[in-house]
Design an enzyme around this catalytic site. Structure first.
Site, PDB file in Angstrom:
ATOM      1  N   ASP A 144       0.816  -1.215   0.000  1.00 20.86           N
ATOM      2  CA  ASP A 144       0.000   0.000   0.000  1.00 20.86           C
ATOM      3  C   ASP A 144       0.847   1.262   0.000  1.00 20.86           C
ATOM      4  OD1 ASP A 144       0.848  -0.342   2.610  1.00 20.86           O
ATOM      5  OD2 ASP A 144      -1.126  -0.044   3.517  1.00 20.86           O
ATOM      6  N   HIS A 148       0.699   3.955  -2.864  1.00 23.41           N
ATOM      7  CA  HIS A 148       0.506   5.352  -2.466  1.00 23.41           C
ATOM      8  C   HIS A 148       1.452   6.269  -3.241  1.00 23.41           C
ATOM      9  CE1 HIS A 148      -0.176   8.547   0.710  1.00 23.41           C
ATOM     10  NE2 HIS A 148       0.961   8.949   0.180  1.00 23.41           N
ATOM     11  N   GLU A 149       2.738   5.895  -3.277  1.00 24.74           N
ATOM     12  CA  GLU A 149       3.706   6.751  -3.978  1.00 24.74           C
ATOM     13  C   GLU A 149       3.441   6.784  -5.474  1.00 24.74           C
ATOM     14  OE1 GLU A 149       5.216   8.586  -2.126  1.00 24.74           O
ATOM     15  OE2 GLU A 149       4.940   7.439  -0.297  1.00 24.74           O
ATOM     16  N   HIS A 179       0.867   9.280  -6.196  1.00 23.70           N
ATOM     17  CA  HIS A 179       1.315  10.671  -6.319  1.00 23.70           C
ATOM     18  C   HIS A 179       1.795  10.957  -7.738  1.00 23.70           C
ATOM     19  CE1 HIS A 179       0.826  12.147  -2.314  1.00 23.70           C
ATOM     20  NE2 HIS A 179       1.568  11.194  -1.766  1.00 23.70           N
ATOM     21  N   GLU A 205      -2.885  13.893  -0.935  1.00 24.94           N
ATOM     22  CA  GLU A 205      -2.572  12.788  -0.029  1.00 24.94           C
ATOM     23  C   GLU A 205      -3.726  11.780   0.056  1.00 24.94           C
ATOM     24  OE1 GLU A 205      -0.065  11.584   1.650  1.00 24.94           O
ATOM     25  OE2 GLU A 205       1.280  13.069   0.793  1.00 24.94           O
ATOM     26  N   GLU A 241      -0.020  -0.521   7.633  1.00 24.14           N
ATOM     27  CA  GLU A 241      -0.185  -1.343   8.839  1.00 24.14           C
ATOM     28  C   GLU A 241       0.919  -2.381   9.002  1.00 24.14           C
ATOM     29  OE1 GLU A 241      -2.325  -3.607   5.570  1.00 24.14           O
ATOM     30  OE2 GLU A 241      -2.044  -1.506   6.157  1.00 24.14           O
ATOM     31  N   HIS A 298      -1.258  15.802   5.509  1.00 17.78           N
ATOM     32  CA  HIS A 298      -1.427  14.417   5.950  1.00 17.78           C
ATOM     33  C   HIS A 298      -2.505  14.282   7.023  1.00 17.78           C
ATOM     34  CE1 HIS A 298       2.584  14.017   4.076  1.00 17.78           C
ATOM     35  NE2 HIS A 298       2.178  12.777   3.835  1.00 17.78           N
TER      36      HIS A 298
END
Length: 852
Positions: free
Chosen positions: A363, A367-368, A371, A391, A416, A464
């Site tokens: 994840d 996520h990156e 972006h 974000e 997590e 964030h």
């Protein structure tokens, strides 16, 4: 717990180029590698003229050409045109350039342009000699074209076979410092003993080997990896110098995962290697090297999601290489998307802080990557509300792709697997110091906030932290939920599933957001996207509006765009009535007023049947299982024939019904009257109504006429020759149903005033042609005129031409009295029917004329 200042993206540091460009990236040789443009208001940046645009963009010379290789349009409606660069008519190896955009406008370009300078374009070494040199370089004992069975099989499959054929290309000398451009013979050499497939480039001037590219060793090699976070996974690497490295070409996109050696220079990064492409934990435990297969497998997975599910070709939509740098910096507990270098970089964690292991979980990688997607779509500014949306979108893609690849992971927790505590929770943002309501608990006030980054900054005004609002909205959109938010709004959202929610999010981010978009803009973007994908009143659109309402942005769902469609009139049994923008699964109940029966009261469409004439209004109640409840009323619908109410009204320049025209018309002329009729209700604009009139007098039918606009009146001429007496009028209307409505009215009493000599006027030719109209006058004897008539023979005669409604004066002629004939010039008057009025003192005559 307080908000964690874990920054998952560096602010985009690329230089902005003014003028026409949004993004302008250069290679080390100062050629443009990628550019995105502002909308083309001039209409000069055309996809169909991309070749000329490239020449201008690169300041290319006359020897440089761009030749179209292929044109494709993807499922988002974007057209991609790929060009091959030629130099003096010779292809330049590896130099391709692409243009992308909607319709015929260039919006993005990318590729490699070669600044070629070579001494000549004619080979000094023949193709035959160059092939011998290539074979000598390969040094095989046997070649595949020498095997008759292999050749026959290739030809059977429709291929030419293995026999090499040379082609002239311009390529770099990869074996000489500075890599100069050279004219080259290019061969595909297929060896059997030992087996190899190579592209061999032979200098066309002196015969030395410029380059050799293995078509086997540089292809993808399947392997396995014992990852740090995702168990044993299949990966792809490539074979290189007897080992395997984490590089591959996946669906024409290059993926590389490199070792940054805990430094910050990409140029110093090296390959991770494995002896057999089975990346075991035992082999790669030292220095957290197990993180490399994690990052590589995650990058493969993320790229596959975007290509197979969303139809997007890598980060920029055009095949941008995916670059991973593992072991980035010393004791760095973070991960970043580098918007300048177009790369993702991952730290190993910090033993002295909360997160002590590498940031390469699936994840986090997704996520990156997200972006990067944002940079090439909405490009949301990395501060305040746009930064929080930026974000939030990346968290969305982290959750979506983790769920797609491994539903057993904890979808709604971000990071997590990095330690004993996640970075964020999308299902419960408050648990990690984020707001779940716009301007609610934990919201960072961005008003008058100066964005500051870094460990001691304010996280660019809480990007964030405030991202929790978008995160929770997306969770509700996908999963559903009910409750009361921080500002007192009670909500109930029916989830639509993570797949459908992701489709909406991607369209919203790609097409409906701009760099400075706020949360209010994001709500509109999601709603627009849901409308485009599923329809404005679909369950998905209802859930989208209600999910934003749940987080305090905008109101709850309101029906949009629904209306009753169908005929404007009913003649017997109607054509079907339906509902526009009716969502799937909706239930419609019909009701009415007026002289019709509903044929299908509990159906999405219905017809109605006429039992009388007049007007009706239909009402539809629309409900759906996901909360739609709307009542829609039609416009009035005409049923059967129209009906009229009295009285019929007449007007003759001030005359009222029943008045004696002689009291007003001392010269007994033909009098222009206008007759009106009242129709209830008024005729609709969409229908053509024809009025039929008949006037009956002492001698029967006196005159008849027709018109198409009953409430504006119909002009008519009452001839002076009519007998005196009572005149009755019949009027009826024909409408689109083909039916009529009768109305009878006793009209007015017309007195002819006989006994006086006539003042006559004859007009000919009628119709008038040739631009002239001749009028012959017969003037009365003064002794026979009424006592109150005022006539002077010396008075001037005036002729006035009017339109048929006597509202517009077309032309005036003034002629001397005493002449019997008068010639009137009608040149320039438009063809049509007119009324000619002659006046002399108080005497008047009227004649209808036709001009052709």
């Amino acid at each position: 717990m307080g908000a964690l200042a874990i920054v998952l993206m560096a602010p985009n540091l690329r230089a902005q180029n003014g003028g026409d460009t949004l993004d302008f990236q250069l290679r080390t040789d100062k050629t443009v590698s990628n550019a995105r443009f502002k909308p083309d208001k001039s209409g000069k940046r055309k996809l169909s003229e991309a070749a000329q645009f490239f020449k201008t963009l690169h300041n290319a010379g006359n020897d440089d050409q761009f030749v179209l290789q292929r044109t494709q349009t993807d499922n988002l409606g974007i057209t991609h045109r790929l060009y091959q660069q030629y130099y003096k008519g010779i292809p330049v190896e590896g130099a391709q350039y692409a243009a992308h955009g909607h319709q015929d406008e260039i919006e993005t370009v990318n590729g490699e342009f070669a600044k070629v300078k070579i001494a000549g374009d004619q080979p000094g070494v023949s193709e035959k000699s160059a092939l011998a040199l290539a074979q000598k370089f390969v040094g095989a004992k046997k070649y595949k074209w020498e095997d008759a069975q292999l050749q026959a099989h290739m030809q059977k499959m429709g291929h030419a076979g293995y026999s090499p054929k040379g082609s002239l290309v311009v390529t770099r000398d990869e074996r000489q410092a500075g890599r100069p451009w050279r004219l080259s013979w290019k061969f595909t050499i297929s060896a059997l003993e030992p087996e190899s497939e190579q592209l061999v480039f032979v200098d066309a001037w002196d015969g030395h080997i410029l380059d050799a590219v293995s078509l086997l060793c540089n292809t993808n090699a399947p392997g396995t990896a014992e990852t740090l976070y995702s168990g044993t996974r299949n990966i792809m690497g490539d074979s290189w110098s007897g080992q395997f490295r984490l590089r591959e070409t996946r669906n024409n996109v290059n993926i590389s995962t490199l070792n940054a050696l805990r430094g910050t220079s990409y140029g110093a990064a090296v390959d991770f290697t494995d002896n057999d492409n089975n990346w075991t934990a035992a082999e790669h435990t030292a220095n957290w090297d197990r993180a490399a297969p994690d990052a590589h497998w995650a990058a493969e997975t993320v790229l596959d999601y975007w290509q197979t599910v969303q139809g997007r070709n890598s980060i920029n939509g055009s095949g941008l290489p995916v670059q991973n740098y593992v072991h980035f910096a010393v004791d760095w507990d973070n991960a970043q998307w580098d918007g300048v270098g177009n790369a993702m970089r991952y730290g190993d964690g910090n033993p002295a802080k909360l997160y002590t292991i590498p940031f390469v979980a699936l994840d986090v990688v997704a996520h990156e990557f997200g972006h990067g997607i944002n940079q090439y779509t909405a490009n949301l500014k990395y501060e305040k509300e746009p930064g929080a949306l930026n974000e939030g979108f990346s968290d969305i893609w982290g959750a979506v792709i983790e769920n797609w690849a491994d539903p057993n992971k904890q979808t709604w927790l971000i990071g997590e697997e990095l330690g004993f505590i996640p970075l964020r929770s999308m299902s419960n943002p408050n648990a990690f110091g984020q707001p779940d309501t716009y301007h609610g608990t934990n919201w960072v006030n961005v008003d008058n906030c100066t964005p500051v980054g870094g460990p001691t900054g304010n996280d660019y005004c809480g990007v964030h932290t405030n991202s929790g609002v978008l995160n929770f909205m997306f969770f509700l959109l996908a999963q559903g939920g009910a409750g009361t938010n921080d500002i007192g709004n009670a909500y109930n959202v029916s989830g639509i599933g993570i797949f459908e929610a992701a489709r909406i999010a991607y369209i919203a981010e790609s097409y409906f957001l701009t760099p400075n978009s706020t949360f209010a803009d994001a709500r509109n973007a999601f709603i627009n996207a849901s409308h485009a994908l599923y329809g404005p009143n679909s369950c998905e659109s209802i859930a989208t509006s209600n999910a934003w309402y749940a987080v305090g942005v905008g109101g709850p769902f309101a029906p949009s765009g629904m209306s009753i469609s169908g005929p404007n009139h009913v003649c017997g049994t109607s054509d079907p009535f339906g509902i526009t923008s009716l969502p799937p699964g909706a239930i419609v109940t019909w009701s009415k007023d007026g002289p019709v029966d509903i044929d299908n009261p509990n159906s999405n469409t219905t017809t109605v049947t006429q039992f009388d004439y007049g007007w009706t209004t239909l009402t539809a109640t629309v409900t759906s299982p996901c909360g739609l409840n709307a009542t829609i009323t039609s416009a009035p619908i005409q049923v059967g024939n129209p009906y009229m109410v009295g009285p019929i009204e007449t007007s003759s320049n001030g005359l009222g019904a029943g008045e004696n025209l002689c009291n007003h018309d001392y010269d007994y002329d033909d009098w222009v009257n206008t007759m009106f009729i009242t129709v209830n209700p008024a005729p609709p604009a969409w229908d053509t109504w024809t009025l039929h009139w008949e006037m009956y007098g002492p001698n029967g039918l006196a005159m008849s006429w027709t018109g198409t606009n009953p409430n504006l009146g119909l002009p008519f001429i009452m001839p002076a020759s009519q007998e005196p007496g009572w005149y009755n009028v019949d009027a009826w209307i024909t409408n689109s149903c083909g039916q009529t409505s009768d109305y009878y009215e006793t009209g007015f009493y017309y007195v002819d005033c006989k006994g006086a000599s006539r003042f006559s006027m004859t007009v000919y030719p009628n119709p008038a042609t040739g631009g002239n109209l001749q009028v012959v006058m017969e003037e009365p004897e003064a002794a026979k005129l009424p006592a109150n008539a005022k006539v002077a023979s010396s008075e001037q005669i005036t002729f006035t031409l009017y339109d048929m409604k006597m509202t517009s004066m077309m032309r005036i002629w003034k002629v001397p009295s005493g002449q019997k004939k008068h010639l009137l010039n009608t040149t320039g008057i438009k063809a049509g029917q007119y009324i000619l009025v002659m006046t002399k003192g108080s005497l008047k005559r009227t004649q209808q004329v036709l001009i052709k």
